[in-house]
Design a protein around this motif. Structure first.
Motif, PDB file in Angstrom:
ATOM      1  N   GLU A 186      65.093 161.427  52.675  1.00  0.00           N
ATOM      2  CA  GLU A 186      66.401 161.331  53.322  1.00  0.00           C
ATOM      3  C   GLU A 186      66.653 159.919  53.850  1.00  0.00           C
ATOM      4  N   LEU A 187      65.631 159.284  54.399  1.00  0.00           N
ATOM      5  CA  LEU A 187      65.742 157.918  54.899  1.00  0.00           C
ATOM      6  C   LEU A 187      66.167 156.951  53.797  1.00  0.00           C
ATOM      7  N   MET A 188      65.671 157.174  52.581  1.00  0.00           N
ATOM      8  CA  MET A 188      65.992 156.275  51.472  1.00  0.00           C
ATOM      9  C   MET A 188      67.494 156.228  51.180  1.00  0.00           C
ATOM     10  N   GLY A 189      68.230 157.265  51.504  1.00  0.00           N
ATOM     11  CA  GLY A 189      69.657 157.303  51.227  1.00  0.00           C
ATOM     12  C   GLY A 189      70.527 156.876  52.395  1.00  0.00           C
ATOM     13  N   LYS A 190      69.931 156.403  53.468  1.00  0.00           N
ATOM     14  CA  LYS A 190      70.682 156.090  54.681  1.00  0.00           C
ATOM     15  C   LYS A 190      71.251 154.674  54.731  1.00  0.00           C
ATOM     16  N   MET A 191      70.821 153.791  53.841  1.00  0.00           N
ATOM     17  CA  MET A 191      71.325 152.415  53.864  1.00  0.00           C
ATOM     18  C   MET A 191      71.395 151.866  52.444  1.00  0.00           C
ATOM     19  N   SER A 192      72.534 151.278  52.104  1.00  0.00           N
ATOM     20  CA  SER A 192      72.697 150.666  50.778  1.00  0.00           C
ATOM     21  C   SER A 192      72.172 149.234  50.808  1.00  0.00           C
ATOM     22  N   VAL A 193      71.983 148.674  49.634  1.00  0.00           N
ATOM     23  CA  VAL A 193      71.565 147.284  49.521  1.00  0.00           C
ATOM     24  C   VAL A 193      72.617 146.371  50.145  1.00  0.00           C
ATOM     25  N   GLU A 194      73.873 146.674  49.895  1.00  0.00           N
ATOM     26  CA  GLU A 194      74.957 145.846  50.447  1.00  0.00           C
ATOM     27  C   GLU A 194      74.937 145.872  51.977  1.00  0.00           C
TER      28      GLU A 194
END
Length: 151
Positions: A131-139
């Motif tokens: 779930e953490l992996m989807g919490k912030m985009s590269v941008e």
């Protein structure tokens, strides 16, 4: 403990037997769910997931020649460490992670600024990390990095 490995396979092969399965599982989970645009490799002697120079040519401020790090995974002497720069740089993400952790683990959170330490190999919260992996985009990471860290 840093490694001189040049690939994730080599890094994992050098680990003690009790670390191979959890590191492999975490590496596969991170690669499957990491934000679009990140690349996986080795950085600073650890498994690294970073913003490639093709997306962010400026690189890392301390050493501009490597790509901008975002997530790292390492087998340390007494624990497995997950380093997530977003947890360090964005208070809301940090607070979310700290609040969610007890819902996924039987043991107290052992955490530094960006480092989450897993001492019990059988109680790693894989679903929370997914779930953490989807919490912030590269941008978003680049924007936060430039505004708060790079200065």
């Amino acid at each position: 403990m840093t490694s001189k490995a040049t690939t994730s396979e080599e890094y994992i092969a050098q680990l003690p037997e009790d670390r191979k399965a959890p590191i492999t599982k975490l590496n596969n989970l991170i690669k499957k769910h990491m934000p679009k645009g990140l690349e996986a490799g080795i950085g600073y002697g650890m498994l690294a997931y970073y913003v490639p120079k093709s997306i962010y040519p400026a690189g890392y401020h301390c050493k501009p020649f490597p790509p901008l790090p975002f997530i790292s995974l390492a087998s340390q002497k007494n624990f497995i460490a997950l380093y997530h720069s977003g947890i360090y740089a964005k208070k809301e993400l940090h607070d979310w992670f700290v609040a969610e952790y007890p819902k996924h683990c039987n043991y107290k959170l052992d955490m530094g600024k960006s480092c989450v330490r897993f001492k019990k190999m059988d109680d790693i919260p894989y679903d929370l990390i997914e779930e953490l992996m989807g919490k912030m985009s590269v941008e978003e990471w680049i924007d936060i990095y430039e505004k708060t860290i790079k200065k």
